[in-house]
Scaffold this motif. Structure first.
Motif, PDB file in Angstrom:
ATOM      1  N   MET A  93       1.059  -0.974  -0.283  1.00 27.63           N
ATOM      2  CA  MET A  93       0.099  -0.021  -0.471  1.00 27.63           C
ATOM      3  C   MET A  93       0.684   1.101   0.028  1.00 27.63           C
ATOM      4  N   TYR A  94       0.610   2.083  -0.988  1.00 26.75           N
ATOM      5  CA  TYR A  94       0.904   3.243  -0.919  1.00 26.75           C
ATOM      6  C   TYR A  94       0.759   4.618  -0.518  1.00 26.75           C
ATOM      7  N   TYR A  95       1.824   5.234   0.526  1.00 27.23           N
ATOM      8  CA  TYR A  95       1.064   6.437   1.165  1.00 27.23           C
ATOM      9  C   TYR A  95       1.401   7.777   0.447  1.00 27.23           C
ATOM     10  N   CYS A  96       0.900   8.701   0.435  1.00 28.28           N
ATOM     11  CA  CYS A  96       0.860   9.698   0.429  1.00 28.28           C
ATOM     12  C   CYS A  96       1.513  10.763   1.856  1.00 28.28           C
ATOM     13  N   ALA A  97       2.354  11.349   1.935  1.00 25.11           N
ATOM     14  CA  ALA A  97       2.328  12.140   2.887  1.00 25.11           C
ATOM     15  C   ALA A  97       3.358  13.955   2.882  1.00 25.11           C
ATOM     16  N   ALA A  98       2.649  14.638   3.723  1.00 24.02           N
ATOM     17  CA  ALA A  98       3.478  15.705   3.638  1.00 24.02           C
ATOM     18  C   ALA A  98       3.602  16.229   5.126  1.00 24.02           C
ATOM     19  N   GLY A  99       4.935  16.560   5.525  1.00 26.68           N
ATOM     20  CA  GLY A  99       5.004  17.011   6.686  1.00 26.68           C
ATOM     21  C   GLY A  99       6.492  18.874   7.168  1.00 26.68           C
ATOM     22  N   ASP A 100       6.982  18.887   8.249  1.00 26.19           N
ATOM     23  CA  ASP A 100       7.748  20.034   7.928  1.00 26.19           C
ATOM     24  C   ASP A 100       9.012  19.773   8.270  1.00 26.19           C
ATOM     25  N   TYR A 101       8.811  18.743   9.659  1.00 24.39           N
ATOM     26  CA  TYR A 101      10.284  18.608  10.325  1.00 24.39           C
ATOM     27  C   TYR A 101      11.242  17.400  10.427  1.00 24.39           C
ATOM     28  N   GLY A 102      11.987  17.033  10.127  1.00 22.24           N
ATOM     29  CA  GLY A 102      12.809  16.512  10.014  1.00 22.24           C
ATOM     30  C   GLY A 102      13.250  15.151   9.011  1.00 22.24           C
ATOM     31  N   PHE A 103      13.575  14.269   9.085  1.00 20.65           N
ATOM     32  CA  PHE A 103      14.597  13.644   7.703  1.00 20.65           C
ATOM     33  C   PHE A 103      13.347  12.519   7.269  1.00 20.65           C
ATOM     34  N   TRP A 104      13.759  12.975   5.566  1.00 16.50           N
ATOM     35  CA  TRP A 104      12.629  12.438   5.025  1.00 16.50           C
ATOM     36  C   TRP A 104      11.793  11.529   4.713  1.00 16.50           C
ATOM     37  N   ASP A 105      12.472  10.480   5.358  1.00 17.57           N
ATOM     38  CA  ASP A 105      12.316   9.168   5.539  1.00 17.57           C
ATOM     39  C   ASP A 105      11.990   8.474   6.463  1.00 17.57           C
ATOM     40  N   SER A 106      11.859   9.403   7.540  1.00 21.31           N
ATOM     41  CA  SER A 106      11.118   9.160   8.946  1.00 21.31           C
ATOM     42  C   SER A 106       9.748   9.332   8.674  1.00 21.31           C
ATOM     43  N   ALA A 107       8.996   8.241   9.286  1.00 21.57           N
ATOM     44  CA  ALA A 107       6.981   8.822   8.935  1.00 21.57           C
ATOM     45  C   ALA A 107       7.138   9.720   9.905  1.00 21.57           C
ATOM     46  N   GLN A 108       7.349  10.042  11.494  1.00 19.93           N
ATOM     47  CA  GLN A 108       7.614  10.640  12.524  1.00 19.93           C
ATOM     48  C   GLN A 108       7.759  12.781  11.511  1.00 19.93           C
ATOM     49  N   THR A 109       8.033  12.686  10.501  1.00 18.09           N
ATOM     50  CA  THR A 109       8.152  13.994   9.933  1.00 18.09           C
ATOM     51  C   THR A 109       6.842  14.586   9.661  1.00 18.09           C
ATOM     52  N   TYR A 110       5.798  13.297   9.213  1.00 18.10           N
ATOM     53  CA  TYR A 110       4.413  13.475   8.011  1.00 18.10           C
ATOM     54  C   TYR A 110       3.386  13.720   9.205  1.00 18.10           C
ATOM     55  N   THR A 111       3.103  15.310   9.010  1.00 18.46           N
ATOM     56  CA  THR A 111       1.976  15.677  10.191  1.00 18.46           C
ATOM     57  C   THR A 111      -0.374  14.667   9.211  1.00 18.46           C
ATOM     58  N   TYR A 112       0.662  14.770   8.056  1.00 18.83           N
ATOM     59  CA  TYR A 112      -0.622  14.792   7.247  1.00 18.83           C
ATOM     60  C   TYR A 112      -0.222  13.277   5.843  1.00 18.83           C
TER      61      TYR A 112
END
Length: 123
Positions: A93-112
């Motif tokens: 399953m592929y997910y799109c995500a958007a965020g502001d702070y952190g590493f690009w490959d860390s899920a914790q970076t993404y809020t949306y």
């Protein structure tokens, strides 16, 4: 309103191609980082590709380098992922995500996060 809606998933044979798209609201499209993640059954969610909004710099997981391309369509607030030379191990399953702070490959970076689109690659 923060919104991400993926499309373009499907079933394809090994060696084939697919293009995933993620329609974003203006708010989410302007976040510092946008990325694609994937999750296969029984496995952790992993970063596939990321793109920084300001610089346009892109990053890829080693497993997809040279086969996937992430891009932004600014006219349509859309994030794309071109996938070529697909392999059975790309099934997820592929997910799109958007965020502001952190590493690009860390899920914790993404809020949306979007709801996901299924990609199945058969051998």
């Amino acid at each position: 309103q923060a919104q991400l809606v993926e499309s373009g998933g499907g079933s394809v044979q090994a060696g084939g191609s697919l293009r995933l798209s993620c329609a974003a609201s203006g708010y989410t499209y302007s976040r510092r980082i946008m990325g694609w993640f994937r999750q296969a059954p029984g496995k952790a969610r992993e970063g596939v590709a990321g793109i920084f909004t300001g610089s346009g710099n892109t990053h890829y997981a080693d497993s997809v380098k040279g086969r996937f391309i992430i891009s932004r369509d600014n006219a349509n607030n859309t994030l794309n992922l071109e996938m070529t030379s697909l392999k059975p191990e790309d099934t997820a399953m592929y997910y799109c995500a958007a965020g502001d702070y952190g590493f690009w490959d860390s899920a914790q970076t993404y809020t949306y996060w979007g709801q996901g689109t299924q990609v199945t690659v058969s051998s």
